[in-house]
Design a protein around this motif. Structure first.
Motif, PDB file in Angstrom:
ATOM      1  N   SER A  25      -8.754 -32.358 -14.458  1.00 45.15           N
ATOM      2  CA  SER A  25      -7.519 -31.707 -14.900  1.00 45.15           C
ATOM      3  C   SER A  25      -7.807 -30.520 -15.822  1.00 45.15           C
ATOM      4  CB  SER A  25      -6.587 -32.709 -15.586  1.00 45.15           C
ATOM      5  OG  SER A  25      -7.069 -33.085 -16.839  1.00 45.15           O
ATOM      6  N   GLU A  26      -8.833 -30.627 -16.669  1.00 43.29           N
ATOM      7  CA  GLU A  26      -9.185 -29.509 -17.541  1.00 43.29           C
ATOM      8  C   GLU A  26      -9.687 -28.314 -16.737  1.00 43.29           C
ATOM      9  OE1 GLU A  26      -8.846 -28.994 -20.874  1.00 43.29           O
ATOM     10  OE2 GLU A  26      -7.642 -30.813 -20.825  1.00 43.29           O
ATOM     11  N   ASN A  27     -10.503 -28.567 -15.729  1.00 43.05           N
ATOM     12  CA  ASN A  27     -10.996 -27.468 -14.899  1.00 43.05           C
ATOM     13  C   ASN A  27      -9.877 -26.851 -14.069  1.00 43.05           C
ATOM     14  OD1 ASN A  27     -13.769 -27.208 -15.580  1.00 43.05           O
ATOM     15  ND2 ASN A  27     -14.086 -29.185 -14.633  1.00 43.05           N
ATOM     16  N   LEU A  28      -8.974 -27.663 -13.571  1.00 37.60           N
ATOM     17  CA  LEU A  28      -7.834 -27.143 -12.826  1.00 37.60           C
ATOM     18  C   LEU A  28      -6.950 -26.303 -13.739  1.00 37.60           C
ATOM     19  CD1 LEU A  28      -6.312 -27.075 -10.162  1.00 37.60           C
ATOM     20  CD2 LEU A  28      -5.123 -29.145 -10.871  1.00 37.60           C
ATOM     21  N   ARG A  29      -6.719 -26.773 -14.950  1.00 39.60           N
ATOM     22  CA  ARG A  29      -5.916 -26.014 -15.909  1.00 39.60           C
ATOM     23  C   ARG A  29      -6.566 -24.673 -16.227  1.00 39.60           C
ATOM     24  NH1 ARG A  29      -6.088 -24.948 -21.060  1.00 39.60           N
ATOM     25  NH2 ARG A  29      -7.801 -26.382 -21.441  1.00 39.60           N
ATOM     26  N   LEU A  30      -7.871 -24.676 -16.437  1.00 39.88           N
ATOM     27  CA  LEU A  30      -8.576 -23.426 -16.697  1.00 39.88           C
ATOM     28  C   LEU A  30      -8.449 -22.463 -15.520  1.00 39.88           C
ATOM     29  CD1 LEU A  30     -11.859 -24.666 -18.406  1.00 39.88           C
ATOM     30  CD2 LEU A  30     -10.148 -23.177 -19.429  1.00 39.88           C
ATOM     31  N   ALA A  31      -8.633 -22.964 -14.315  1.00 34.50           N
ATOM     32  CA  ALA A  31      -8.562 -22.110 -13.127  1.00 34.50           C
ATOM     33  C   ALA A  31      -7.154 -21.570 -12.912  1.00 34.50           C
ATOM     34  CB  ALA A  31      -9.024 -22.888 -11.902  1.00 34.50           C
ATOM     35  N   GLY A  34      -5.955 -18.552 -15.218  1.00 37.93           N
ATOM     36  CA  GLY A  34      -6.692 -17.294 -15.122  1.00 37.93           C
ATOM     37  C   GLY A  34      -8.066 -17.315 -15.748  1.00 37.93           C
ATOM     38  N   SER A  35      -8.521 -18.457 -16.186  1.00 38.56           N
ATOM     39  CA  SER A  35      -9.850 -18.565 -16.801  1.00 38.56           C
ATOM     40  C   SER A  35     -10.836 -19.166 -15.811  1.00 38.56           C
ATOM     41  CB  SER A  35      -9.771 -19.428 -18.060  1.00 38.56           C
ATOM     42  OG  SER A  35      -8.893 -18.874 -18.998  1.00 38.56           O
ATOM     43  N   ARG A  36     -10.890 -18.580 -14.627  1.00 38.53           N
ATOM     44  CA  ARG A  36     -11.766 -19.143 -13.583  1.00 38.53           C
ATOM     45  C   ARG A  36     -13.236 -19.107 -13.983  1.00 38.53           C
ATOM     46  NH1 ARG A  36      -8.605 -17.070  -8.285  1.00 38.53           N
ATOM     47  NH2 ARG A  36      -7.000 -18.675  -8.410  1.00 38.53           N
ATOM     48  N   CYS A  37     -13.620 -18.071 -14.697  1.00 36.42           N
ATOM     49  CA  CYS A  37     -15.027 -17.987 -15.143  1.00 36.42           C
ATOM     50  C   CYS A  37     -15.363 -19.153 -16.067  1.00 36.42           C
ATOM     51  CB  CYS A  37     -15.296 -16.662 -15.835  1.00 36.42           C
ATOM     52  SG  CYS A  37     -15.305 -15.261 -14.715  1.00 36.42           S
ATOM     53  N   PHE A  38     -14.436 -19.496 -16.969  1.00 29.47           N
ATOM     54  CA  PHE A  38     -14.663 -20.632 -17.859  1.00 29.47           C
ATOM     55  C   PHE A  38     -14.683 -21.944 -17.076  1.00 29.47           C
ATOM     56  CE2 PHE A  38     -12.905 -17.784 -21.250  1.00 29.47           C
ATOM     57  CZ  PHE A  38     -14.082 -17.714 -21.982  1.00 29.47           C
ATOM     58  N   ALA A  39     -13.835 -22.067 -16.058  1.00 32.77           N
ATOM     59  CA  ALA A  39     -13.815 -23.276 -15.239  1.00 32.77           C
ATOM     60  C   ALA A  39     -15.146 -23.440 -14.500  1.00 32.77           C
ATOM     61  CB  ALA A  39     -12.660 -23.242 -14.244  1.00 32.77           C
ATOM     62  N   ILE A  40     -15.630 -22.355 -13.924  1.00 35.04           N
ATOM     63  CA  ILE A  40     -16.910 -22.409 -13.204  1.00 35.04           C
ATOM     64  C   ILE A  40     -18.052 -22.702 -14.173  1.00 35.04           C
ATOM     65  CG2 ILE A  40     -18.561 -21.005 -11.900  1.00 35.04           C
ATOM     66  CD1 ILE A  40     -16.067 -19.628 -10.641  1.00 35.04           C
TER      67      ILE A  40
END
Length: 77
Positions: A25-31, A34-40
């Motif tokens: 859920s945290e990675n989905l929220r980041l993506a 607009g924070s896809r770089c942080f999610a990756i």
């Protein structure tokens, strides 16, 4: 299955599922925000840290094995 094993496995599975759910859920929220770089980066760092920890915890050649099943030290009981 012995009750002691059930007491060990039950909480372990619950903790694993809740950790995985939070990670997802945290990675989905980041993506989505607009924070896809942080999610990756979060996924990459988590994978490297997890695999690195597993690597460090592996048995090494020449390391004596501990027999945890025996509580006797060779003397009288």
């Amino acid at each position: 299955m012995p009750e002691s094993v059930q007491h060990l496995i039950g909480p372990g599975l619950c903790a694993t599922l809740s950790t995985y759910s939070t990670f997802s859920s945290e990675n989905l929220r980041l993506a989505e925000t607009g924070s896809r770089c942080f999610a990756i980066a979060n996924v990459g760092v988590s994978l490297v840290a997890g695999l690195g920890t597993a690597y460090l915890g592996r048995p090494r050649p020449g390391t004596p094995r501990v027999n945890k099943g025996s509580s006797r030290s060779g003397g009288a009981p």
